[in-house]
Design a protein around this motif. Structure first.
Motif, short mmCIF file in Angstrom:
data_model
loop_
_atom_site.label_atom_id
_atom_site.label_comp_id
_atom_site.label_asym_id
_atom_site.label_seq_id
_atom_site.Cartn_x
_atom_site.Cartn_y
_atom_site.Cartn_z
N ARG A 246 -7.94 17.42 -0.74
CA ARG A 246 -7.78 17.96 0.62
C ARG A 246 -8.48 19.32 0.74
O ARG A 246 -9.41 19.60 -0.02
CB ARG A 246 -6.30 18.02 1.00
CG ARG A 246 -5.60 16.65 1.00
CD ARG A 246 -4.74 16.41 2.22
NE ARG A 246 -5.51 16.43 3.43
CZ ARG A 246 -6.14 15.35 3.96
NH1 ARG A 246 -6.06 14.19 3.38
NH2 ARG A 246 -6.85 15.45 5.06
N GLU B 22 -6.75 9.07 -2.82
CA GLU B 22 -5.72 9.89 -2.19
C GLU B 22 -4.44 9.10 -1.91
O GLU B 22 -3.34 9.63 -2.06
CB GLU B 22 -6.24 10.53 -0.89
CG GLU B 22 -5.26 11.58 -0.39
CD GLU B 22 -5.70 12.31 0.85
OE1 GLU B 22 -6.86 12.11 1.30
OE2 GLU B 22 -4.90 13.09 1.38
N ALA B 23 -4.60 7.83 -1.51
CA ALA B 23 -3.43 6.98 -1.26
C ALA B 23 -2.59 6.86 -2.53
O ALA B 23 -1.36 7.04 -2.51
CB ALA B 23 -3.87 5.60 -0.78
N CYS C 53 0.82 -1.22 0.00
CA CYS C 53 0.00 0.00 0.00
C CYS C 53 0.85 1.26 0.00
O CYS C 53 0.50 2.26 -0.62
CB CYS C 53 -0.89 0.03 1.24
SG CYS C 53 -2.17 -1.21 1.20
N THR C 54 1.96 1.23 0.72
CA THR C 54 2.68 2.48 1.01
C THR C 54 3.77 2.81 -0.02
O THR C 54 4.25 1.94 -0.75
CB THR C 54 3.37 2.40 2.39
OG1 THR C 54 4.34 1.34 2.32
CG2 THR C 54 2.39 2.10 3.49
N TRP D 188 -4.22 17.18 -5.64
CA TRP D 188 -4.28 16.57 -4.31
C TRP D 188 -4.72 17.60 -3.26
O TRP D 188 -5.69 17.36 -2.52
CB TRP D 188 -2.90 15.98 -3.96
CG TRP D 188 -2.76 15.46 -2.55
CD1 TRP D 188 -3.67 14.71 -1.86
CD2 TRP D 188 -1.63 15.64 -1.67
NE1 TRP D 188 -3.18 14.41 -0.60
CE2 TRP D 188 -1.93 14.97 -0.46
CE3 TRP D 188 -0.40 16.28 -1.79
CZ2 TRP D 188 -1.04 14.94 0.61
CZ3 TRP D 188 0.49 16.24 -0.73
CH2 TRP D 188 0.16 15.58 0.46
N PHE E 295 0.73 9.86 4.78
CA PHE E 295 0.00 8.65 4.40
C PHE E 295 -0.47 7.88 5.65
O PHE E 295 -1.64 7.51 5.77
CB PHE E 295 0.92 7.76 3.55
CG PHE E 295 0.26 6.58 2.90
CD1 PHE E 295 -0.13 6.64 1.57
CD2 PHE E 295 0.04 5.41 3.60
CE1 PHE E 295 -0.72 5.55 0.95
CE2 PHE E 295 -0.57 4.31 3.00
CZ PHE E 295 -0.94 4.38 1.66
N GLN F 88 -2.90 10.03 8.00
CA GLN F 88 -4.28 10.14 7.49
C GLN F 88 -4.94 8.78 7.39
O GLN F 88 -6.07 8.67 6.90
CB GLN F 88 -4.29 10.80 6.10
CG GLN F 88 -3.77 12.22 6.06
CD GLN F 88 -4.74 13.22 6.67
OE1 GLN F 88 -5.93 12.97 6.75
NE2 GLN F 88 -4.22 14.34 7.13
N ASN F 89 -4.18 7.74 7.78
CA ASN F 89 -4.68 6.37 7.72
C ASN F 89 -5.16 5.99 6.31
O ASN F 89 -6.19 5.34 6.14
CB ASN F 89 -5.83 6.20 8.74
CG ASN F 89 -5.96 4.77 9.18
OD1 ASN F 89 -5.07 3.94 8.95
ND2 ASN F 89 -7.07 4.43 9.80
N LEU F 90 -4.41 6.45 5.32
CA LEU F 90 -4.72 6.08 3.94
C LEU F 90 -4.31 4.62 3.73
O LEU F 90 -3.46 4.10 4.42
CB LEU F 90 -3.94 6.96 2.95
CG LEU F 90 -4.10 8.47 3.07
CD1 LEU F 90 -3.19 9.17 2.09
CD2 LEU F 90 -5.54 8.88 2.84
N GLN F 91 -4.90 3.97 2.75
CA GLN F 91 -4.50 2.59 2.48
C GLN F 91 -4.64 2.34 0.98
O GLN F 91 -3.67 2.15 0.27
CB GLN F 91 -5.35 1.62 3.29
CG GLN F 91 -4.57 0.38 3.68
CD GLN F 91 -5.36 -0.48 4.64
OE1 GLN F 91 -6.42 -0.97 4.31
NE2 GLN F 91 -4.84 -0.69 5.84
#
Lengths: 223, 223
Positions: free
Chosen positions: B38, B194-195, A119-120, B33, B184, B187-190
């Motif tokens: 955002r 946005e990720a 994911c990262t 972005w 990343f 913001q707890n993106l996965q």
């Protein structure tokens, strides 16, 4: 980038010595961090985080340190060219093996906890680095070792081998820094011993990267 | 590292063109972005995150892009050396100003929400980068522009100016990658848009860094 030796009027020897000292410092801090401040490491454990901890151990103490040492070999050891090439190969082989094992460890950890993979940004750059490293290893092996290309082709390929070697090493440094940054936020560190430890490991790895890069533009100190 | 021009048998022109295309892509993605995914940006706002958003805007679209363009100037524009030096100076001045403003924005944001300062590896490497950039700017200015050193001293200093320039730019890239990685996780993106956006910005910035580095070892394509 050895052609710059005429312009940078400085011996590579002190730079390689400082790089070795950085290696000792990084190894000490990473071991202290993982063993004393975190949970230690194991290939099989009911405590899955111990499997995760193999990831920074193998990628920093294995991949980055051995790849860096392999790059500075040519400026650091007073032996003949053939021996240097062999040492360069052996160190890079260890780097590749530990790098692959380090990636395997984190995939195993993700599988055990059913976390999603890749994911990262860290994982994207990291896997690209390992793949490009493998390709560079293969191309270097067949061009300079076995079966070996014609001298003219070698001479043409050599500067690109150096350039891409430095670029891939730079990508490995970026991967380490993003990994440490992720861990910092993920563990909600802020001040305290572990926060400082993670940051200092990051700073020392950055310095190691800069000093390894510097050796690649400096003159050979030992004839 | 311009001395390598004899060894890398490739023109810098296509590399600089690709670097410019990367600049356009990075600028587009960062703006999309920050504005669409955002909260947008503002120097004064009751929504503090708008102040924070100035930080990636100014450091990526300002500092990194202008510093990178300043480095490739010498291989990209068909004008006389004196004009090149002036363009190099102007681009670096914009980079320095936007970099400082970008750092100011994040300090202002931390102050408004009473967050602690300078905790992360990103902030440590980032502030070091800005300080070293300022020092390099000053040394370059007094050596090559005003009052200007003796020709012999300039010739001795020039390769170091190039080497440290590339190192400081490399540090800026590391700072951007760690910043994006922190954001990343924070913001707890996965998965999701946005990720992917954050990761692709990171990959494009890395590529920009590699291509800027490549121009520094390639031959000058325009006489």
């Amino acid at each position: 980038m050895a052609n710059d030796r005429l312009r940078y009027q400085m011996s590579a020897l002190p730079v390689t010595i400082f790089a070795h000292l950085l290696v000792v410092s990084i190894a000490t801090l990473v071991l202290y961090w993982l063993v004393k401040l975190r949970e230690g490491f194991a290939f099989k454990s009911t405590l899955a985080i111990k499997i995760f901890n193999l990831h920074p151990l193998l990628t920093i103490l294995g991949f980055i340190i051995f790849a860096g040492e392999a790059i500075i070999t040519y400026k650091a050891i007073p032996v003949k060219r053939k021996a240097l090439k062999l040492i360069h190969l052996i160190l890079h082989s260890i780097a590749l093996a530990t790098g692959i094992l380090g990636v395997y460890a984190v995939f195993k950890f993700h599988n055990e906890l059913s976390y999603p993979h890749m994911c990262t940004l860290h994982s994207w750059i990291g896997l690209s680095t390992i793949c490009l490293f493998g390709l560079q290893f293969l191309l270097g092996f067949v061009t300079f070792l076995f079966p070996g290309a014609q001298p003219a082709a070698r001479a043409k390929f050599a500067p690109w081998h150096v350039f891409f070697g430095v670029v891939i090493f730079f990508m490995a440094i970026v991967t380490a820094e993003t990994g440490l940054s992720e861990k910092f936020i993920f563990q909600n560190l802020q001040h305290g011993q572990e926060a400082l430890m993670v940051n200092f490991i990051g700073i020392l790895i950055l310095l190691f990267g800069i000093f390894v890069g510097l050796t690649s533009v400096l003159s050979i100190s030992i004839k």
